[in-house]
Design a protein around this motif. Structure first.
Motif, mmCIF file in Angstrom:
data_model
loop_
_atom_site.group_PDB
_atom_site.id
_atom_site.type_symbol
_atom_site.label_atom_id
_atom_site.label_comp_id
_atom_site.label_asym_id
_atom_site.label_seq_id
_atom_site.Cartn_x
_atom_site.Cartn_y
_atom_site.Cartn_z
ATOM 1 N N PRO A 163 -57.930 -69.971 -23.800
ATOM 2 C CA PRO A 163 -58.649 -68.707 -24.013
ATOM 3 C C PRO A 163 -58.400 -68.109 -25.407
ATOM 4 C CG PRO A 163 -56.670 -68.314 -22.732
ATOM 5 C CD PRO A 163 -56.742 -69.791 -22.967
ATOM 6 N N ASN A 164 -57.417 -68.628 -26.141
ATOM 7 C CA ASN A 164 -57.049 -68.063 -27.442
ATOM 8 C C ASN A 164 -57.999 -68.500 -28.548
ATOM 9 O OD1 ASN A 164 -54.813 -67.002 -26.146
ATOM 10 N ND2 ASN A 164 -53.507 -68.732 -26.702
ATOM 11 N N ASP A 165 -58.443 -67.540 -29.331
ATOM 12 C CA ASP A 165 -59.293 -67.832 -30.482
ATOM 13 C C ASP A 165 -58.421 -67.997 -31.727
ATOM 14 O OD1 ASP A 165 -61.533 -67.684 -28.941
ATOM 15 O OD2 ASP A 165 -62.099 -65.659 -29.579
ATOM 16 N N LEU A 166 -58.771 -68.976 -32.547
ATOM 17 C CA LEU A 166 -58.068 -69.245 -33.797
ATOM 18 C C LEU A 166 -59.072 -69.213 -34.942
ATOM 19 C CD1 LEU A 166 -56.072 -72.290 -32.440
ATOM 20 C CD2 LEU A 166 -55.154 -70.005 -32.817
ATOM 21 N N VAL A 167 -58.576 -68.998 -36.160
ATOM 22 C CA VAL A 167 -59.421 -69.006 -37.357
ATOM 23 C C VAL A 167 -58.837 -70.018 -38.326
ATOM 24 C CG1 VAL A 167 -60.288 -67.651 -39.290
ATOM 25 C CG2 VAL A 167 -60.084 -66.598 -37.042
ATOM 26 N N ALA A 168 -59.702 -70.837 -38.927
ATOM 27 C CA ALA A 168 -59.234 -71.854 -39.866
ATOM 28 C C ALA A 168 -60.345 -72.212 -40.841
ATOM 29 C CB ALA A 168 -58.779 -73.100 -39.121
ATOM 30 N N LYS A 169 -59.953 -72.904 -41.918
ATOM 31 C CA LYS A 169 -60.923 -73.486 -42.837
ATOM 32 C C LYS A 169 -61.287 -74.861 -42.311
ATOM 33 C CE LYS A 169 -59.527 -71.106 -47.007
ATOM 34 N NZ LYS A 169 -58.932 -71.238 -48.340
ATOM 35 N N SER A 170 -62.524 -75.251 -42.573
ATOM 36 C CA SER A 170 -62.991 -76.538 -42.079
ATOM 37 C C SER A 170 -63.923 -77.190 -43.091
ATOM 38 C CB SER A 170 -63.716 -76.346 -40.750
ATOM 39 O OG SER A 170 -64.199 -77.576 -40.284
ATOM 40 N N LEU A 171 -63.899 -78.501 -43.119
ATOM 41 C CA LEU A 171 -64.829 -79.283 -43.931
ATOM 42 C C LEU A 171 -65.771 -80.030 -43.000
ATOM 43 C CD1 LEU A 171 -62.579 -80.975 -46.643
ATOM 44 C CD2 LEU A 171 -64.370 -79.301 -47.038
ATOM 45 N N GLY A 172 -67.042 -80.038 -43.371
ATOM 46 C CA GLY A 172 -68.017 -80.779 -42.581
ATOM 47 C C GLY A 172 -69.192 -81.188 -43.443
ATOM 48 N N ARG A 173 -69.808 -82.303 -43.097
ATOM 49 C CA ARG A 173 -71.001 -82.744 -43.836
ATOM 50 C C ARG A 173 -72.259 -82.127 -43.256
ATOM 51 N NH1 ARG A 173 -71.122 -88.681 -45.846
ATOM 52 N NH2 ARG A 173 -72.584 -87.620 -47.159
ATOM 53 N N THR A 174 -72.173 -81.659 -42.025
ATOM 54 C CA THR A 174 -73.283 -80.942 -41.408
ATOM 55 C C THR A 174 -72.751 -79.589 -40.953
ATOM 56 O OG1 THR A 174 -72.806 -81.946 -39.259
ATOM 57 C CG2 THR A 174 -74.467 -83.040 -40.631
ATOM 58 N N GLU A 175 -73.652 -78.662 -40.777
ATOM 59 C CA GLU A 175 -73.236 -77.308 -40.424
ATOM 60 C C GLU A 175 -72.708 -77.235 -38.997
ATOM 61 O OE1 GLU A 175 -75.892 -74.134 -41.345
ATOM 62 O OE2 GLU A 175 -76.532 -75.078 -43.209
ATOM 63 N N PHE A 176 -71.778 -76.322 -38.805
ATOM 64 C CA PHE A 176 -71.294 -76.006 -37.472
ATOM 65 C C PHE A 176 -72.290 -75.066 -36.809
ATOM 66 C CE2 PHE A 176 -67.285 -77.021 -39.561
ATOM 67 C CZ PHE A 176 -66.603 -77.703 -38.580
ATOM 68 N N GLU A 177 -72.415 -75.171 -35.521
ATOM 69 C CA GLU A 177 -73.244 -74.237 -34.770
ATOM 70 C C GLU A 177 -72.372 -73.540 -33.742
ATOM 71 O OE1 GLU A 177 -76.909 -75.843 -33.235
ATOM 72 O OE2 GLU A 177 -76.998 -77.290 -34.890
ATOM 73 N N PRO A 178 -72.502 -72.210 -33.631
ATOM 74 C CA PRO A 178 -71.709 -71.486 -32.623
ATOM 75 C C PRO A 178 -72.026 -71.955 -31.209
ATOM 76 C CG PRO A 178 -72.700 -69.973 -34.205
ATOM 77 C CD PRO A 178 -73.306 -71.325 -34.458
ATOM 78 N N ASN A 179 -71.041 -71.828 -30.344
ATOM 79 C CA ASN A 179 -71.141 -72.184 -28.926
ATOM 80 C C ASN A 179 -71.402 -73.669 -28.690
ATOM 81 O OD1 ASN A 179 -70.778 -69.431 -28.194
ATOM 82 N ND2 ASN A 179 -72.939 -69.087 -28.689
ATOM 83 N N LYS A 180 -70.887 -74.496 -29.596
ATOM 84 C CA LYS A 180 -70.982 -75.942 -29.428
ATOM 85 C C LYS A 180 -69.596 -76.557 -29.571
ATOM 86 C CE LYS A 180 -75.231 -78.022 -30.441
ATOM 87 N NZ LYS A 180 -76.002 -78.897 -31.301
#
Length: 195
Positions: A163-180
């Motif tokens: 249930p805990n939310d975390l915040v971080a930096k991320s690298l990706g070649r495609t965009e992240f989509e919320p709730n996925k």
């Protein structure tokens, strides 16, 4: 996963492939462009002239950066995801390129392989940039990945079943989509999204 010193040095060195190309082109003897290509048999190669003022250093540094760059790209592609996360929020953030821009500026301030004292000073300068990037956990954030389509994000996420939310930096070649859900690997506190 905490990045060890040798892999971090490989990533850092590979990120300076464009700089090694600049220094290679500055070391090239352009006056030799009009001359015939060496066509001597292999037994008389010592009569052939290499069109670089300092071929061992300029070609060696270029090949070292190229090899490190290739290792970095292959590692990012073959790294298998070890975790699954649910994305809550995503924000694209511009990458801080200042650490990587400084050596390019310095390279145009008459750094040449033949000036040993200046070149050694330049190497010391790169070493300190590496050490600062390594200690700050920013080694994986380099501009050559941006040129290859990687983007930097700040994400709010949670692990599957937590249930805990975390915040971080991320690298990706495609965009992240919320709730996925996404398969990820963490390298030095940077989340790498697998495609």
């Amino acid at each position: 996963m905490e990045l060890r010193l040798i892999p971090a040095a490989v990533i850092f060195t590979g990120s300076y492939l464009p700089l090694s190309m600049i220094l290679l082109s500055q070391d090239f003897k352009y006056e030799m462009m009009g001359l015939d290509f060496c066509s001597e048999p292999f037994g008389q190669l010592e009569k052939c002239a290499i069109p670089f003022a300092n071929p061992a250093l300029s070609i060696g540094f270029f090949l070292l950066c190229l090899a490190c760059f290739i290792v970095t790209i292959i590692t990012l592609r073959i790294k298998t995801p070890s975790q699954r996360i649910l994305i809550k929020e995503v924000k694209h953030i511009p990458t801080d390129l200042m650490n990587y821009v400084l050596p390019y500026v310095v390279s145009f301030m008459s750094i040449q392989y033949s000036e040993i004292s200046k070149f050694i000073g330049f190497i010391v300068f790169l070493f300190w940039l590496f050490w600062l990037s390594y200690k700050s956990g920013q080694i994986i954030l380099n501009p050559i990945l941006i040129a290859l389509g990687w983007k930097l994000y700040e994400i709010k996420y949670s692990f599957v079943g937590s249930p805990n939310d975390l915040v971080a930096k991320s690298l990706g070649r495609t965009e992240f989509e919320p709730n996925k859900f996404y398969e990820i690997e963490t390298i030095q506190d940077i989340i790498i999204k697998k495609e």
